[in-house]
Design a protein around this motif. Structure first.
Motif, PDB file in Angstrom:
ATOM      1  N   ALA A  37       0.840  -1.199   0.000  1.00 48.20           N
ATOM      2  CA  ALA A  37       0.000   0.000   0.000  1.00 48.20           C
ATOM      3  C   ALA A  37       0.873   1.247   0.000  1.00 48.20           C
ATOM      4  N   GLU A  38       0.305   2.318  -0.500  1.00 46.50           N
ATOM      5  CA  GLU A  38       1.007   3.589  -0.482  1.00 46.50           C
ATOM      6  C   GLU A  38       1.191   4.072   0.954  1.00 46.50           C
ATOM      7  N   LYS A  39       2.180   4.908   1.152  1.00 47.87           N
ATOM      8  CA  LYS A  39       2.492   5.447   2.478  1.00 47.87           C
ATOM      9  C   LYS A  39       1.267   6.117   3.081  1.00 47.87           C
ATOM     10  N   ASP A  40       1.034   5.875   4.362  1.00 45.42           N
ATOM     11  CA  ASP A  40      -0.071   6.441   5.146  1.00 45.42           C
ATOM     12  C   ASP A  40      -1.416   5.771   4.885  1.00 45.42           C
ATOM     13  N   ALA A  41      -1.458   4.718   4.055  1.00 48.68           N
ATOM     14  CA  ALA A  41      -2.735   4.042   3.817  1.00 48.68           C
ATOM     15  C   ALA A  41      -3.148   3.186   5.011  1.00 48.68           C
ATOM     16  N   PHE A  42      -2.184   2.648   5.767  1.00 42.62           N
ATOM     17  CA  PHE A  42      -2.495   1.746   6.874  1.00 42.62           C
ATOM     18  C   PHE A  42      -3.286   2.453   7.971  1.00 42.62           C
ATOM     19  N   VAL A  43      -4.344   1.780   8.431  1.00 42.58           N
ATOM     20  CA  VAL A  43      -5.142   2.286   9.559  1.00 42.58           C
ATOM     21  C   VAL A  43      -5.011   1.342  10.753  1.00 42.58           C
ATOM     22  N   ALA A  44      -5.390   0.080  10.585  1.00 41.81           N
ATOM     23  CA  ALA A  44      -5.376  -0.853  11.713  1.00 41.81           C
ATOM     24  C   ALA A  44      -5.337  -2.284  11.188  1.00 41.81           C
ATOM     25  N   ALA A  45      -4.937  -3.217  12.067  1.00 38.89           N
ATOM     26  CA  ALA A  45      -4.904  -4.638  11.705  1.00 38.89           C
ATOM     27  C   ALA A  45      -4.927  -5.471  12.975  1.00 38.89           C
ATOM     28  N   GLU A  46      -5.329  -6.731  12.826  1.00 39.51           N
ATOM     29  CA  GLU A  46      -5.230  -7.611  13.985  1.00 39.51           C
ATOM     30  C   GLU A  46      -3.786  -8.060  14.146  1.00 39.51           C
ATOM     31  N   SER A  47      -3.465  -8.556  15.323  1.00 38.86           N
ATOM     32  CA  SER A  47      -2.071  -8.773  15.698  1.00 38.86           C
ATOM     33  C   SER A  47      -1.400  -9.898  14.926  1.00 38.86           C
ATOM     34  N   THR A  48      -2.159 -10.682  14.152  1.00 32.84           N
ATOM     35  CA  THR A  48      -1.565 -11.740  13.330  1.00 32.84           C
ATOM     36  C   THR A  48      -1.090 -11.217  11.983  1.00 32.84           C
ATOM     37  N   VAL A  49      -1.301  -9.936  11.718  1.00 30.88           N
ATOM     38  CA  VAL A  49      -0.824  -9.307  10.487  1.00 30.88           C
ATOM     39  C   VAL A  49       0.436  -8.509  10.803  1.00 30.88           C
ATOM     40  N   GLU A  50       1.491  -8.740  10.039  1.00 32.48           N
ATOM     41  CA  GLU A  50       2.752  -8.040  10.252  1.00 32.48           C
ATOM     42  C   GLU A  50       2.870  -6.842   9.311  1.00 32.48           C
ATOM     43  N   PHE A  51       3.282  -5.729   9.880  1.00 34.66           N
ATOM     44  CA  PHE A  51       3.467  -4.485   9.127  1.00 34.66           C
ATOM     45  C   PHE A  51       4.948  -4.309   8.820  1.00 34.66           C
ATOM     46  N   GLY A  52       5.256  -4.020   7.568  1.00 33.56           N
ATOM     47  CA  GLY A  52       6.645  -3.790   7.185  1.00 33.56           C
ATOM     48  C   GLY A  52       6.753  -2.693   6.148  1.00 33.56           C
ATOM     49  N   ILE A  53       7.984  -2.361   5.802  1.00 32.54           N
ATOM     50  CA  ILE A  53       8.272  -1.353   4.793  1.00 32.54           C
ATOM     51  C   ILE A  53       8.932  -2.036   3.605  1.00 32.54           C
TER      52      ILE A  53
ATOM     53  N   VAL B 101      -6.525  -6.531   7.629  1.00 42.71           N
ATOM     54  CA  VAL B 101      -5.866  -5.231   7.702  1.00 42.71           C
ATOM     55  C   VAL B 101      -6.801  -4.207   7.070  1.00 42.71           C
ATOM     56  N   ILE B 102      -6.901  -3.048   7.698  1.00 44.95           N
ATOM     57  CA  ILE B 102      -7.796  -1.984   7.237  1.00 44.95           C
ATOM     58  C   ILE B 102      -6.952  -0.839   6.694  1.00 44.95           C
ATOM     59  N   ILE B 103      -7.265  -0.410   5.474  1.00 47.53           N
ATOM     60  CA  ILE B 103      -6.554   0.695   4.850  1.00 47.53           C
ATOM     61  C   ILE B 103      -7.533   1.810   4.519  1.00 47.53           C
ATOM     62  N   ALA B 104      -7.007   3.014   4.256  1.00 46.21           N
ATOM     63  CA  ALA B 104      -7.848   4.158   3.920  1.00 46.21           C
ATOM     64  C   ALA B 104      -7.183   4.951   2.807  1.00 46.21           C
ATOM     65  N   GLY B 105      -8.000   5.667   2.048  1.00 46.21           N
ATOM     66  CA  GLY B 105      -7.497   6.522   0.977  1.00 46.21           C
ATOM     67  C   GLY B 105      -8.386   7.737   0.815  1.00 46.21           C
ATOM     68  N   ALA B 106      -8.152   8.478  -0.258  1.00 46.11           N
ATOM     69  CA  ALA B 106      -8.880   9.719  -0.499  1.00 46.11           C
ATOM     70  C   ALA B 106      -9.888   9.532  -1.630  1.00 46.11           C
ATOM     71  N   GLY B 107     -11.064  10.133  -1.485  1.00 46.44           N
ATOM     72  CA  GLY B 107     -12.088  10.000  -2.512  1.00 46.44           C
ATOM     73  C   GLY B 107     -12.718   8.622  -2.499  1.00 46.44           C
ATOM     74  N   ASN B 108     -13.114   8.152  -3.683  1.00 49.56           N
ATOM     75  CA  ASN B 108     -13.730   6.834  -3.821  1.00 49.56           C
ATOM     76  C   ASN B 108     -12.743   5.826  -4.379  1.00 49.56           C
ATOM     77  N   PHE B 109     -12.987   4.549  -4.055  1.00 49.27           N
ATOM     78  CA  PHE B 109     -12.121   3.461  -4.499  1.00 49.27           C
ATOM     79  C   PHE B 109     -12.713   2.759  -5.717  1.00 49.27           C
ATOM     80  N   ILE B 110     -11.836   2.212  -6.537  1.00 48.03           N
ATOM     81  CA  ILE B 110     -12.241   1.294  -7.595  1.00 48.03           C
ATOM     82  C   ILE B 110     -11.266   0.124  -7.584  1.00 48.03           C
ATOM     83  N   ASP B 111     -11.802  -1.099  -7.710  1.00 49.27           N
ATOM     84  CA  ASP B 111     -10.991  -2.318  -7.747  1.00 49.27           C
ATOM     85  C   ASP B 111     -10.828  -2.759  -9.196  1.00 49.27           C
ATOM     86  N   LEU B 112      -9.586  -2.972  -9.604  1.00 47.94           N
ATOM     87  CA  LEU B 112      -9.291  -3.403 -10.962  1.00 47.94           C
ATOM     88  C   LEU B 112      -8.316  -4.569 -10.936  1.00 47.94           C
ATOM     89  N   ASN B 113      -8.310  -5.342 -12.036  1.00 43.45           N
ATOM     90  CA  ASN B 113      -7.305  -6.370 -12.250  1.00 43.45           C
ATOM     91  C   ASN B 113      -6.677  -6.101 -13.614  1.00 43.45           C
TER      92      ASN B 113
END
Length: 272
Positions: free
Chosen positions: A125-141, A167-179
């Motif tokens: 994820a882009e920088k600052d997108a991370f909001v929260a996660a349960e403790s079984t998820v590891e956060f790294g750079i 893991v919960i992330i956040a962004g600006a405006g509306n989201f769209i999911d693409l492949n």
């Protein structure tokens, strides 16, 4: 155990998380909103252990040597987050004596998304997108590579999530999911529109056009600068409709401080 959460709201969403007794969720400092009284809050420099122990410090093993290794590991984590411009500490929330509730939110008007990790694929994820996660998820750079980062101006430093859980992330405006696989295997987007993507997606930056008349017109008057982000492969990509730069420029213009003029391209006044 999947995190019980609900994302509510429209223009500025929030995540309401319900914790089982003893269950822990952690967030980046500054993303916490509210909690019930039976949920404890602790701020730590160390990241989660990823083993479901609620992010507790490891046992260390080996006496003083174990403690030293633990301290060095924490220092490396903090150093990475400082280099990335991330919060230096995490806040941990654990429910005691029954179920508890905690609320989190991002810092910009926009959407939130809960991602489920099954241990087979990481998420970036882009920088600052991370909001929260349960403790079984590891956060790294993660580092996208000096050439990519220097060319694109964004995306050189990414957040990386591994392990199992939500893991919960956040962004600006509306989201769209693409492949990208649905669009010939490759899509090109504004560098500021990328929110997150699955492991397996190749992220890069390319110059817009050549050093010719049309290329210069795109760079100077097109509003995109010199580069676009490229995303290739087969996997999930999340884009946002609002870039931080465009929001900052809109606020500066409303305050009478925008000097970018009619071009909106290379001569834009960048935030900061």
């Amino acid at each position: 155990m999947t995190l019980q959460q609900e994302i509510v709201g429209n223009a500025m969403q929030m995540a309401v998380v319900n914790l089982y007794p003893g269950q822990t969720v952690y967030c980046e400092a500054g993303k916490f909103l509210f909690k019930t009284t039976n949920v404890t809050m602790e701020t730590r420099l160390s990241g989660p252990s990823g083993n479901g122990s609620g992010g507790q410090q490891g046992q260390g093993g080996g006496g003083m040597g174990g403690l030293l290794r633990q301290a060095m590991g924490t220092a490396m984590q903090v150093g990475q987050r400082a280099l990335a411009g991330e919060s230096l500490a995490f806040q941990y929330f654990t429910s005691q004596g029954g179920e508890g509730t905690v609320g989190f939110a991002g810092v910009l008007p926009g959407e939130m998304r809960a991602l489920e990790l099954d241990g087979t694929r990481a998420w970036f994820a882009e920088k600052d997108a991370f909001v929260a996660a349960e403790s079984t998820v590891e956060f790294g750079i993660a580092f996208a590579g000096a050439r990519t980062g220097m060319s694109g101006g964004e995306g050189f430093i990414l957040e990386k999530f591994t392990g199992h859980g939500t893991v919960i992330i956040a962004g600006a405006g509306n989201f769209i999911d693409l492949n990208p696989a649905d669009f010939g295997g490759r899509i090109e987007v504004d560098t500021g529109c990328v929110v997150a993507f699955e492991e397996g997606i190749q992220y890069g930056v390319q110059r817009i056009g050549g050093l010719n008349r049309q290329g210069l017109m795109n760079a100077v008057f097109g509003g995109e600068g010199l580069s676009l982000a490229t995303l290739e492969g087969n996997g999930r990509v999340i884009l946002q409709s609002l870039t931080i730069e465009s929001l900052a420029n809109a606020l500066k213009k409303a305050q009478g401080g925008d000097k970018q003029g009619p071009t909106g391209g290379l001569f834009s006044t960048h935030a900061g």
